[in-house]
Motif scaffolding. Structure first.
Motif, mmCIF file in Angstrom:
data_model
loop_
_atom_site.group_PDB
_atom_site.id
_atom_site.type_symbol
_atom_site.label_atom_id
_atom_site.label_comp_id
_atom_site.label_asym_id
_atom_site.label_seq_id
_atom_site.Cartn_x
_atom_site.Cartn_y
_atom_site.Cartn_z
ATOM 1 N N ILE A 61 0.845 -1.210 0.000
ATOM 2 C CA ILE A 61 0.000 0.000 0.000
ATOM 3 C C ILE A 61 0.869 1.245 0.000
ATOM 4 C CG2 ILE A 61 -1.597 1.356 1.420
ATOM 5 C CD1 ILE A 61 -2.931 -1.309 2.200
ATOM 6 N N THR A 62 1.932 1.211 0.788
ATOM 7 C CA THR A 62 2.852 2.351 0.823
ATOM 8 C C THR A 62 3.493 2.578 -0.540
ATOM 9 O OG1 THR A 62 3.317 1.909 3.147
ATOM 10 C CG2 THR A 62 4.878 3.308 1.977
ATOM 11 N N ALA A 63 3.926 1.508 -1.193
ATOM 12 C CA ALA A 63 4.554 1.630 -2.515
ATOM 13 C C ALA A 63 3.536 2.060 -3.563
ATOM 14 C CB ALA A 63 5.197 0.312 -2.914
ATOM 15 N N ALA A 64 2.305 1.589 -3.454
ATOM 16 C CA ALA A 64 1.278 1.902 -4.455
ATOM 17 C C ALA A 64 0.864 3.360 -4.421
ATOM 18 C CB ALA A 64 0.062 1.011 -4.253
ATOM 19 N N ARG A 65 1.065 4.027 -3.325
ATOM 20 C CA ARG A 65 0.713 5.451 -3.237
ATOM 21 C C ARG A 65 1.529 6.291 -4.212
ATOM 22 N NH1 ARG A 65 0.185 5.932 3.259
ATOM 23 N NH2 ARG A 65 -1.889 5.034 3.381
ATOM 24 N N GLY A 66 2.705 5.808 -4.552
ATOM 25 C CA GLY A 66 3.568 6.539 -5.476
ATOM 26 C C GLY A 66 3.315 6.210 -6.932
ATOM 27 N N GLY A 67 2.404 5.293 -7.208
ATOM 28 C CA GLY A 67 2.084 4.936 -8.582
ATOM 29 C C GLY A 67 2.851 3.720 -9.073
ATOM 30 N N TYR A 68 2.679 3.447 -10.357
ATOM 31 C CA TYR A 68 3.255 2.257 -10.983
ATOM 32 C C TYR A 68 4.775 2.222 -10.858
ATOM 33 C CZ TYR A 68 4.643 -1.007 -14.639
ATOM 34 O OH TYR A 68 5.227 -2.033 -15.333
ATOM 35 N N ASP A 69 5.425 3.337 -11.162
ATOM 36 C CA ASP A 69 6.891 3.379 -11.092
ATOM 37 C C ASP A 69 7.408 3.122 -9.678
ATOM 38 O OD1 ASP A 69 7.095 3.874 -13.804
ATOM 39 O OD2 ASP A 69 6.986 6.063 -13.535
ATOM 40 N N SER A 70 6.670 3.574 -8.695
ATOM 41 C CA SER A 70 7.060 3.343 -7.303
ATOM 42 C C SER A 70 6.966 1.852 -6.945
ATOM 43 C CB SER A 70 6.174 4.173 -6.376
ATOM 44 O OG SER A 70 6.471 3.907 -5.033
ATOM 45 N N VAL A 71 5.922 1.192 -7.432
ATOM 46 C CA VAL A 71 5.761 -0.244 -7.149
ATOM 47 C C VAL A 71 6.864 -1.045 -7.841
ATOM 48 C CG1 VAL A 71 4.265 -2.262 -7.478
ATOM 49 C CG2 VAL A 71 3.280 -0.076 -6.770
ATOM 50 N N VAL A 72 7.176 -0.689 -9.084
ATOM 51 C CA VAL A 72 8.247 -1.387 -9.804
ATOM 52 C C VAL A 72 9.582 -1.170 -9.096
ATOM 53 C CG1 VAL A 72 9.545 -1.463 -11.970
ATOM 54 C CG2 VAL A 72 7.049 -1.377 -12.015
ATOM 55 N N ALA A 73 9.827 0.044 -8.630
ATOM 56 C CA ALA A 73 11.067 0.318 -7.895
ATOM 57 C C ALA A 73 11.100 -0.454 -6.584
ATOM 58 C CB ALA A 73 11.196 1.812 -7.633
ATOM 59 N N TRP A 74 9.963 -0.550 -5.908
ATOM 60 C CA TRP A 74 9.866 -1.295 -4.649
ATOM 61 C C TRP A 74 10.172 -2.772 -4.882
ATOM 62 C CZ3 TRP A 74 5.636 -4.726 -3.344
ATOM 63 C CH2 TRP A 74 5.673 -5.200 -2.029
ATOM 64 N N MET A 75 9.544 -3.356 -5.916
ATOM 65 C CA MET A 75 9.777 -4.766 -6.218
ATOM 66 C C MET A 75 11.157 -5.002 -6.830
ATOM 67 S SD MET A 75 6.097 -6.084 -7.577
ATOM 68 C CE MET A 75 6.626 -7.759 -7.803
ATOM 69 N N GLY A 76 11.798 -3.957 -7.305
ATOM 70 C CA GLY A 76 13.127 -4.061 -7.884
ATOM 71 C C GLY A 76 14.224 -4.198 -6.846
ATOM 72 N N SER A 77 13.887 -3.937 -5.597
ATOM 73 C CA SER A 77 14.860 -4.097 -4.519
ATOM 74 C C SER A 77 15.107 -5.590 -4.278
ATOM 75 C CB SER A 77 14.324 -3.450 -3.243
ATOM 76 O OG SER A 77 15.055 -3.872 -2.125
ATOM 77 N N PRO A 78 16.379 -6.020 -4.225
ATOM 78 C CA PRO A 78 16.656 -7.455 -4.014
ATOM 79 C C PRO A 78 16.046 -8.003 -2.722
ATOM 80 C CG PRO A 78 18.648 -6.305 -4.670
ATOM 81 C CD PRO A 78 17.602 -5.258 -4.443
ATOM 82 N N LEU A 79 16.138 -7.264 -1.629
ATOM 83 C CA LEU A 79 15.592 -7.738 -0.363
ATOM 84 C C LEU A 79 14.076 -7.899 -0.442
ATOM 85 C CD1 LEU A 79 16.019 -8.496 2.601
ATOM 86 C CD2 LEU A 79 15.706 -6.076 3.162
ATOM 87 N N ILE A 80 13.401 -6.914 -1.022
ATOM 88 C CA ILE A 80 11.941 -6.978 -1.154
ATOM 89 C C ILE A 80 11.544 -8.149 -2.043
ATOM 90 C CG2 ILE A 80 9.905 -5.766 -2.044
ATOM 91 C CD1 ILE A 80 10.994 -4.583 0.568
#
Length: 129
Positions: free
Chosen positions: A47-66
């Motif tokens: 939910i926190t990542a989705a507040r920033g939009g699509y690019d934010s979610v892709v960046a969030w999921m792009g983190s190796p730890l995540i």
């Protein structure tokens, strides 16, 4: 009159016709405990990542730890689902052939779901990096 030399404890061990009652119970509880931690983390962070939009979610999921923790959460959820469905199938399907077919289908279905979702996470992880 034949007497068994086995103790009552040794006769009870294994519990159930499949001799896996305790092991199954422990595996289901371990995945449940893992999900108690992983599901709230996933909901909050998604939910926190989705507040920033699509690019934010892709960046969030792009983190190796995540990505790694997300794949662990998905795997734990699907394995927990498989164990739960196995209990339902074993308890409520009387015909042996139908039960065996459903147990095999259950295992393959969960494996396909896990592979599809894990590959999706990995694709986003590698494309974001």
């Amino acid at each position: 009159m034949s007497q068994s030399l086995r103790t009552p404890t040794s006769q009870v061990r294994g519990l159930g016709a499949s001799r896996e009652g305790t092991n199954h119970y422990i595996r289901q509880r371990v995945t449940a405990i893992a999900l108690i931690v992983l599901v709230p983390w996933f909901i909050f962070s998604a939910i926190t990542a989705a507040r920033g939009g699509y690019d934010s979610v892709v960046a969030w999921m792009g983190s190796p730890l995540i990505a790694i923790v997300l794949i662990l959460a998905i795997g734990s959820a699907f394995y927990h689902m498989r164990l739960g469905m196995q209990v339902v199938i074993e308890d409520y399907i009387a015909r042996t052939s139908t039960r065996q077919a459903l147990l095999i289908f259950n295992t393959f279905f969960v494996a396909v779901l896990f592979v599809a979702t894990a590959l999706s996470v990995l694709k986003i992880w590698f494309s974001a990096g």
